[in-house]
Design an enzyme around this catalytic site. Structure first.
Site, mmCIF file in Angstrom:
data_model
loop_
_atom_site.group_PDB
_atom_site.id
_atom_site.type_symbol
_atom_site.label_atom_id
_atom_site.label_comp_id
_atom_site.label_asym_id
_atom_site.label_seq_id
_atom_site.Cartn_x
_atom_site.Cartn_y
_atom_site.Cartn_z
ATOM 1 N N ASP A 6 0.859 -1.174 0.000
ATOM 2 C CA ASP A 6 0.000 0.000 0.000
ATOM 3 C C ASP A 6 0.909 1.242 0.000
ATOM 4 O O ASP A 6 2.081 1.164 0.383
ATOM 5 C CB ASP A 6 -0.861 -0.054 1.272
ATOM 6 C CG ASP A 6 -1.687 1.189 1.496
ATOM 7 O OD1 ASP A 6 -2.139 1.793 0.512
ATOM 8 O OD2 ASP A 6 -1.879 1.546 2.685
ATOM 9 N N ASP A 8 -0.222 4.966 0.870
ATOM 10 C CA ASP A 8 -0.441 5.985 1.912
ATOM 11 C C ASP A 8 -0.453 5.354 3.302
ATOM 12 O O ASP A 8 -1.190 4.408 3.569
ATOM 13 C CB ASP A 8 -1.746 6.733 1.642
ATOM 14 C CG ASP A 8 -1.651 7.513 0.345
ATOM 15 O OD1 ASP A 8 -0.600 8.154 0.140
ATOM 16 O OD2 ASP A 8 -2.581 7.453 -0.463
ATOM 17 N N ASP A 137 -2.122 -0.372 5.878
ATOM 18 C CA ASP A 137 -2.463 0.139 7.213
ATOM 19 C C ASP A 137 -3.970 0.163 7.462
ATOM 20 O O ASP A 137 -4.406 0.449 8.575
ATOM 21 C CB ASP A 137 -1.852 1.538 7.440
ATOM 22 C CG ASP A 137 -2.385 2.569 6.465
ATOM 23 O OD1 ASP A 137 -2.831 2.187 5.355
ATOM 24 O OD2 ASP A 137 -2.340 3.762 6.792
HETATM 25 MG MG LIG Z 1 -2.947 3.165 3.429
#
Ligand SMILES: [Mg+2]
Length: 190
Positions: A6, A8, A137
């Site tokens: 991922d 961000d 996240d």
């Molecule tokens: Mg993310």
């Protein structure tokens, strides 16, 4: 291994970037400090009267381009590649794509080079992408399919309450290189 990363909150310090941009744009309202965040979605975390401001921060020209890398992320990616793993950047762009999409490409080009740009996958549904591991996240990554990858949670304050295999760029070697470690031992190594 085929590792999906991922962008961000894993490669980019999205949380810090948002905090700083908010302070510049709306100095009259204090932003929520990154370490105090409890929900992944910023719009969900801020009071409803601030929803438009939240969006205004991250749809702005230059927001994604100017995000700083997460500490250790660039070196970590280079080391994973050097170990022979196949990395793909798997990122969900904003529906307000005008600046987000080109700036995500610019960011990867700037920090990881043109070869990594060729390994970018922009999708709103990461369950459609194949891989061994997805490092993300977001607490729950769901979509149209049962994912093939194992979700490794990138540690953030808003996901810390969840029992999961998790990593940071300080602990990635324990998690990605020795995946037989239990989630508990990895958590303790954070
Ligand atoms: Mg993310």
């Amino acid at each position: 291994m085929l590792i999906l990363l991922d962008m961000d909150g894993v490669l980019t310090d999205f949380e810090r970037g948002f905090f700083e941009s908010w302070r510049t744009l709306f100095p009259e309202h204090s932003p929520i400090a990154p370490e105090m965040r409890r929900l992944h979605g910023l719009v969900d975390e801020y009071p409803p009267q601030h929803s438009a401001k939240v969006r205004q921060v991250y749809i702005a020209c230059g927001f994604f381009r100017n995000l700083q890398p997460m500490p250790g992320a660039i070196d970590g990616v280079r080391q994973i590649v050097a170990l022979g793993h196949d990395i793909r950047i798997c990122t969900a762009p904003l529906t307000d794509y005008t600046y987000c999409v080109p700036e995500k490409y610019e960011w990867i080009d700037r920090y990881l080079g043109r070869k990594m740009v060729q390994r970018m996958i922009l999708t709103k549904d990461k369950t459609l992408v194949r891989g061994d591991i997805l490092v993300d996240d977001k607490p729950e990554v769901t979509g149209a399919c049962e994912p093939e990858w194992e979700h490794v949670l990138y540690d953030q304050p808003f996901n810390r309450h969840l029992p999961a295999r998790r990593m940071t760029w300080r602990t990635w070697q324990q998690v990605l290189v020795q995946p037989e470690l239990t989630a508990d031992s990895v958590t303790l190594g954070r």
